[in-house]
Design a protein around this motif. Structure first.
Motif, PDB file in Angstrom:
ATOM      1  N   LEU A   1       0.917  -1.173   0.154  1.00  0.00           N
ATOM      2  CA  LEU A   1      -0.059   0.123   0.033  1.00  0.00           C
ATOM      3  C   LEU A   1       0.723   1.359   0.113  1.00  0.00           C
ATOM      4  N   MET A   2       2.077   1.054   0.246  1.00  0.00           N
ATOM      5  CA  MET A   2       3.126   2.318   0.481  1.00  0.00           C
ATOM      6  C   MET A   2       3.317   3.186  -0.594  1.00  0.00           C
ATOM      7  N   PRO A   3       3.325   2.686  -1.808  1.00  0.00           N
ATOM      8  CA  PRO A   3       3.589   3.713  -3.067  1.00  0.00           C
ATOM      9  C   PRO A   3       2.000   4.524  -3.386  1.00  0.00           C
ATOM     10  N   ALA A   4       0.927   3.908  -3.228  1.00  0.00           N
ATOM     11  CA  ALA A   4      -0.131   4.635  -3.310  1.00  0.00           C
ATOM     12  C   ALA A   4      -0.430   5.573  -2.372  1.00  0.00           C
ATOM     13  N   THR A   5       0.004   5.300  -0.923  1.00  0.00           N
ATOM     14  CA  THR A   5      -0.007   6.116   0.485  1.00  0.00           C
ATOM     15  C   THR A   5       0.715   7.268   0.218  1.00  0.00           C
ATOM     16  N   ILE A   6       2.148   7.118  -0.467  1.00  0.00           N
ATOM     17  CA  ILE A   6       2.881   8.300  -0.752  1.00  0.00           C
ATOM     18  C   ILE A   6       2.405   9.097  -1.644  1.00  0.00           C
ATOM     19  N   LEU A   7       1.834   8.713  -2.613  1.00  0.00           N
ATOM     20  CA  LEU A   7       1.182   9.649  -3.689  1.00  0.00           C
ATOM     21  C   LEU A   7      -0.302  10.544  -2.940  1.00  0.00           C
ATOM     22  N   GLY A   8      -0.741   9.900  -2.146  1.00  0.00           N
ATOM     23  CA  GLY A   8      -1.960  10.203  -1.501  1.00  0.00           C
ATOM     24  C   GLY A   8      -1.409  11.495  -0.273  1.00  0.00           C
ATOM     25  N   ILE A   9      -0.238  11.169   0.175  1.00  0.00           N
ATOM     26  CA  ILE A   9       0.270  12.268   1.021  1.00  0.00           C
ATOM     27  C   ILE A   9       0.830  13.371   0.406  1.00  0.00           C
ATOM     28  N   VAL A  10       1.458  13.202  -0.896  1.00  0.00           N
ATOM     29  CA  VAL A  10       1.926  14.134  -1.670  1.00  0.00           C
ATOM     30  C   VAL A  10       0.651  15.178  -2.370  1.00  0.00           C
ATOM     31  N   LEU A  11      -0.217  14.572  -2.675  1.00  0.00           N
ATOM     32  CA  LEU A  11      -1.405  15.371  -2.939  1.00  0.00           C
ATOM     33  C   LEU A  11      -1.960  16.216  -1.944  1.00  0.00           C
ATOM     34  N   GLY A  12      -2.192  15.255  -0.827  1.00  0.00           N
ATOM     35  CA  GLY A  12      -2.698  16.099   0.518  1.00  0.00           C
ATOM     36  C   GLY A  12      -1.874  17.386   0.723  1.00  0.00           C
ATOM     37  N   SER A  13      -0.476  17.240   0.644  1.00  0.00           N
ATOM     38  CA  SER A  13       0.194  18.157   1.117  1.00  0.00           C
ATOM     39  C   SER A  13       0.112  19.446   0.019  1.00  0.00           C
ATOM     40  N   LEU A  14       0.082  19.070  -0.987  1.00  0.00           N
ATOM     41  CA  LEU A  14       0.005  20.156  -2.201  1.00  0.00           C
ATOM     42  C   LEU A  14      -1.166  20.941  -2.266  1.00  0.00           C
ATOM     43  N   ILE A  15      -2.533  20.116  -1.839  1.00  0.00           N
ATOM     44  CA  ILE A  15      -3.689  20.857  -1.914  1.00  0.00           C
ATOM     45  C   ILE A  15      -3.844  21.569  -0.910  1.00  0.00           C
ATOM     46  N   GLY A  16      -3.516  20.894   0.337  1.00  0.00           N
ATOM     47  CA  GLY A  16      -3.556  21.559   1.718  1.00  0.00           C
ATOM     48  C   GLY A  16      -2.830  22.877   1.840  1.00  0.00           C
TER      49      GLY A  16
ATOM     50  N   ASN B   1      -6.938  -6.725  -5.271  1.00  0.00           N
ATOM     51  CA  ASN B   1      -6.196  -6.427  -6.875  1.00  0.00           C
ATOM     52  C   ASN B   1      -5.535  -5.121  -6.650  1.00  0.00           C
ATOM     53  N   LYS B   2      -4.670  -4.800  -7.765  1.00  0.00           N
ATOM     54  CA  LYS B   2      -3.850  -3.367  -7.394  1.00  0.00           C
ATOM     55  C   LYS B   2      -4.593  -2.299  -7.328  1.00  0.00           C
ATOM     56  N   PHE B   3      -5.841  -2.254  -8.255  1.00  0.00           N
ATOM     57  CA  PHE B   3      -6.697  -1.222  -8.333  1.00  0.00           C
ATOM     58  C   PHE B   3      -7.042  -0.735  -6.776  1.00  0.00           C
ATOM     59  N   LEU B   4      -7.555  -1.613  -6.199  1.00  0.00           N
ATOM     60  CA  LEU B   4      -7.955  -1.537  -4.813  1.00  0.00           C
ATOM     61  C   LEU B   4      -7.003  -1.056  -3.709  1.00  0.00           C
ATOM     62  N   HIS B   5      -5.710  -1.722  -4.071  1.00  0.00           N
ATOM     63  CA  HIS B   5      -4.719  -1.301  -3.101  1.00  0.00           C
ATOM     64  C   HIS B   5      -4.140   0.106  -3.259  1.00  0.00           C
ATOM     65  N   TRP B   6      -4.131   0.661  -4.530  1.00  0.00           N
ATOM     66  CA  TRP B   6      -3.964   2.091  -4.954  1.00  0.00           C
ATOM     67  C   TRP B   6      -5.115   2.815  -4.481  1.00  0.00           C
ATOM     68  N   PHE B   7      -6.332   2.589  -4.522  1.00  0.00           N
ATOM     69  CA  PHE B   7      -7.679   3.369  -3.994  1.00  0.00           C
ATOM     70  C   PHE B   7      -7.356   3.666  -2.614  1.00  0.00           C
ATOM     71  N   VAL B   8      -7.118   2.690  -1.859  1.00  0.00           N
ATOM     72  CA  VAL B   8      -7.129   2.584  -0.299  1.00  0.00           C
ATOM     73  C   VAL B   8      -5.841   3.352   0.166  1.00  0.00           C
ATOM     74  N   GLY B   9      -4.805   2.982  -0.656  1.00  0.00           N
ATOM     75  CA  GLY B   9      -3.634   3.807  -0.353  1.00  0.00           C
ATOM     76  C   GLY B   9      -3.665   5.509  -0.630  1.00  0.00           C
ATOM     77  N   ILE B  10      -4.208   5.634  -1.616  1.00  0.00           N
ATOM     78  CA  ILE B  10      -4.231   6.934  -2.153  1.00  0.00           C
ATOM     79  C   ILE B  10      -5.269   7.746  -0.995  1.00  0.00           C
ATOM     80  N   ILE B  11      -6.330   7.297  -0.958  1.00  0.00           N
ATOM     81  CA  ILE B  11      -7.380   7.965   0.034  1.00  0.00           C
ATOM     82  C   ILE B  11      -6.852   7.982   1.296  1.00  0.00           C
ATOM     83  N   SER B  12      -6.232   6.850   1.891  1.00  0.00           N
ATOM     84  CA  SER B  12      -5.620   6.949   3.418  1.00  0.00           C
ATOM     85  C   SER B  12      -4.498   8.081   3.462  1.00  0.00           C
ATOM     86  N   GLY B  13      -3.717   7.968   2.413  1.00  0.00           N
ATOM     87  CA  GLY B  13      -2.574   9.096   2.620  1.00  0.00           C
ATOM     88  C   GLY B  13      -2.974  10.474   2.551  1.00  0.00           C
TER      89      GLY B  13
END
Length: 246
Positions: free
Chosen positions: A77-92, A130-142
């Motif tokens: 989950l970490m690659p997608a989570t990192i992406l979510g963190i980056v998106l959150g930091s930029l938007i925030g 599946n990978k789509f679910l892992h990326w979705f959960v990771g991005i939303i969580s991050g």
């Protein structure tokens, strides 16, 4: 003390207690603490003040449950989570405090709905692996964690569907949040400026309350019905969400 009113100091202490017993007891129950700190310090600053408190709580959880965690489930989950963190930091970074608190209120409401759905479920619904679910959960969580430290219920819905044993589920959750929270620190320090030597005084003040909260969490797990506890969390979360949105 710290330039805060007495009621704000009490809310800070209660928030730290909640962090402690949610990490050592029922995972993902930090939402009321998120809302309390946002009311005291404002949306963005509260996210930075709360992050070191959460990391301390994560360490407590790892000490107690970490050996049972499944690191392969965390790392995928970490690659997608990192992406979510980056998106959150930029938007925030481009939101004013009122907008920040409003988004936090929306996230808290979504988490509350997820808590209610989870409570009403008669059985755990298994999600596809599946990978789509892992990326979705990771991005939303991050993203939700970066913007509001409020990804606990979201991740809980995912981890409950993995059909893990209780100890393994708690250990996996502990490792996921510890790594995610560590990854958020540089963004708070260098981009948002919400973690400073000055804000660390709140972490220092909170340490004994986090420890007491951890002991309470362990006691609650053994002595109070989970149903009663869930109702309490839902009630306080609903009040906090409304307060953030108004």
């Amino acid at each position: 003390m710290f330039g805060l009113e007495i009621i704000e100091i009490v809310m800070l202490a209660v928030g730290a207690l909640i962090v402690g017993f949610s990490k050592a007891g029922i995972q993902g129950a930090t939402i009321p603490a998120v809302a309390m700190l946002a009311i005291i310090f404002g949306g963005k600053e509260s996210a930075g003040i709360m992050l070191p408190m959460l990391i301390v709580g994560d360490l407590v959880a790892i000490f107690k449950y970490g050996k049972q965690g499944r690191m392969r489930d965390v790392l995928k989950l970490m690659p997608a989570t990192i992406l979510g963190i980056v998106l959150g930091s930029l938007i925030g970074n481009y939101l004013n405090d009122q907008q920040f608190k409003f988004i936090m209120g929306i996230i808290v409401l979504v988490c509350l709905i997820l808590l209610i759905i989870r409570h009403l479920q008669q059985k755990v619904v298994e999600l596809p692996d599946n990978k789509f679910l892992h990326w979705f959960v990771g991005i939303i969580s991050g993203f939700s964690s970066m913007v509001g430290n409020a990804s606990g219920p979201i991740f809980n819905v995912y981890i409950l569907a993995q059909n893990l044993q209780k100890a393994s589920m708690i250990g996996t959750t502990a490792w996921f949040f510890f790594l995610m929270n560590l990854l958020k620190v540089p963004f708070h320090v260098f981009l948002w400026g919400t973690i400073t030597w000055d804000t660390m005084k709140y972490t220092a003040f909170s340490l004994p309350f986090i420890g007491i909260g951890a002991v309470i969490g362990i006691w609650i797990i053994h002595n109070i019905s989970e149903k009663t506890y869930k109702y309490l969390i839902m009630f306080t979360t609903a009040i906090a969400a409304v307060r953030l949105l108004l």
